[in-house]
Design an enzyme around this catalytic site. Sequence first.
Site, short mmCIF file in Angstrom:
data_model
loop_
_atom_site.label_atom_id
_atom_site.label_comp_id
_atom_site.label_asym_id
_atom_site.label_seq_id
_atom_site.Cartn_x
_atom_site.Cartn_y
_atom_site.Cartn_z
N TYR A 1 0.81 -1.23 0.00
CA TYR A 1 0.00 0.00 0.00
C TYR A 1 0.84 1.27 0.00
O TYR A 1 2.05 1.23 0.14
CB TYR A 1 -1.09 0.01 1.04
N GLU A 2 0.16 2.40 -0.23
CA GLU A 2 0.79 3.71 -0.53
C GLU A 2 1.59 3.64 -1.84
O GLU A 2 2.60 4.31 -2.02
CB GLU A 2 1.70 4.18 0.61
N GLY A 3 1.12 2.81 -2.76
CA GLY A 3 1.84 2.59 -4.02
C GLY A 3 2.82 1.44 -3.83
O GLY A 3 3.63 1.45 -2.90
#
Length: 600
Positions: free
Chosen positions: A407-409
């Site tokens: 997550y968060e890219g």
Amino acid sequence: METINKDILRGGQFLVKETSCEDIFTPEDFTEEQQMMKEAVKEFNDREIIPHKERFEKKDYALTEEVMKKAGELGFLGVAVPEEYGGLGMGFVSTMLVCEYISSGTGSFSTAFGAHTGIGTMPITLYGNEEQKKKYVPKLATGEWMGAYCLTEPTAGSDANSGKTTAELTEDGKAYKINGQKMWISNAGFCDVMIVFARIEDDKNITGFIVENDPSNGITMGEEEHKLGIRASSTRQVFFNDTVVPVENMLSVRGGGFKIAMNALNVGRIKLAAACIDSQRRVLDHSVQYANERKQFKTPLSDFGAIKSKLAEMATNAYAGESASYRAAKNIEDRIAIRIADGNTHQEAELKGVEEYAIECSILKVAVSEDVQNCTDEGIQVFGGMGFSEETPMEAAWRDARIARIYEGTNEINRMLSVGMLVKKAMKGHVDLLNPAMAVADELMGIPSFDVPDYSELFSEEKEMIKKLKKVFLMVAGSAVQKFGPDLEQHQQLLMAAADILIEIYMAESTILRTEKNAKRFGEEAQEGQIAMAKLYLYNAVEIITRKGREGIISFAEGDEQRMMLMGLKRFTKYANYPNVVALRNTIAEKVKAENGYCF
């Protein structure tokens, strides 16, 4: 208020400018107020989260919500929120500190906390108009309301701007009707308000909306997702069926959603790094304590060289992550303060302050999320068969750590972003990569110096090595940009190799500068373990950069050009005096053994 040096490095400039150890912030620089906040958060974690790990593992979503409410009552959810909207209005370093120490009890609570304080609250704080902020932010800051963030869709993950959810203006022009499906929505099961991204007509970019969670307004939820880790983090699909949202709930401007999403992710990335730091310390503590107690062949596990190596590497990576994260956090805080002093609003200052260091945010997200995964993996190994059992804390820590790389890219996206953003900054003239890259190219054509430098001072050779490693990046990336130009982004494996070089440079330099600063003020003897960790981290970084540099070079260069660059790589990664890596690991391991845990 301290005077801020307006010449602090811009984002990405660490690569082409030398940083003095006096100019970086370290955890040893925490103020008394920050130390008190740290202790308060640790106490909360030890009281409200750690004792209930078993309940979190059994998917007790109500417990997650209950502990979130308690965190709100103590002000922890509003640390970054300005005082006029019910928050504590503390600086960026303090928000990192709270995020770090509140996140290490369990990944379930860490995810709920991060989703609420970051992507759930921050978009309204930073992009909302005055009316929106007054209406929603105080409730979110105190935990009266819980927030969620609806961006990802079944067909829109890393390509966030390709979402199919629509927002259609009603005939009377007073509202939008939202239709679509969102997935992997953290806090969905107990949120009161959501940031929802949808596309209006055929707009190029999506638009953000503030949507109150009202089931009678066409909002339905899927069942709770059953996940590898973060089991008590409520994660559901959210469906919108003609959900009516007043026009005044549009966040920022039409088509501004993609920018909101990207800037929210920048903050999320550095905060995610912070959330992974104390988790590593706790895993190391458990590992050392077990290794000290467990005997095989009438000898404690911690006396075996194979185990010492693991403990030393775990401690080193935690120390490096902490060093780099707080270096960047203070840079962001200072940049925000400079902008406020120049007349920017809090919103403008914070947005631009974080955006300035987006490269560092991506670097930290990748480095620290991978370190926490490696740490938990080695933790299981130290425990042996017991590490695989639910009776010990390792298997849950390992499962929880796995999501951090996604997550968060994803880390792949962030690797490519870090190099891509650096090249864009160079094109805009914000970071001068061209002249240093040309200087390195000229150096490759010249005759190398055979003078033996004086390496008598602490870290003199290590700092010289950092300079040479920066030349490796400039050589590889400079030649790649020259060869491929705007098509460079199509060469993903080359970009990822260059990113690994960039990441290791920033992490190694941050670790050395922190240790140098502290050795000067506390004495080298008091920093023996830290000095060993800084040298060990750099040695490991040189090994990675050598491998990734070679991989990058042979992927695009041939013949004489390839031979010349490989010779340059060899020259730029060669020590005059190789450190005794085994001795460094033993020094670190003996420290943590004696203290029965992380002690730096």
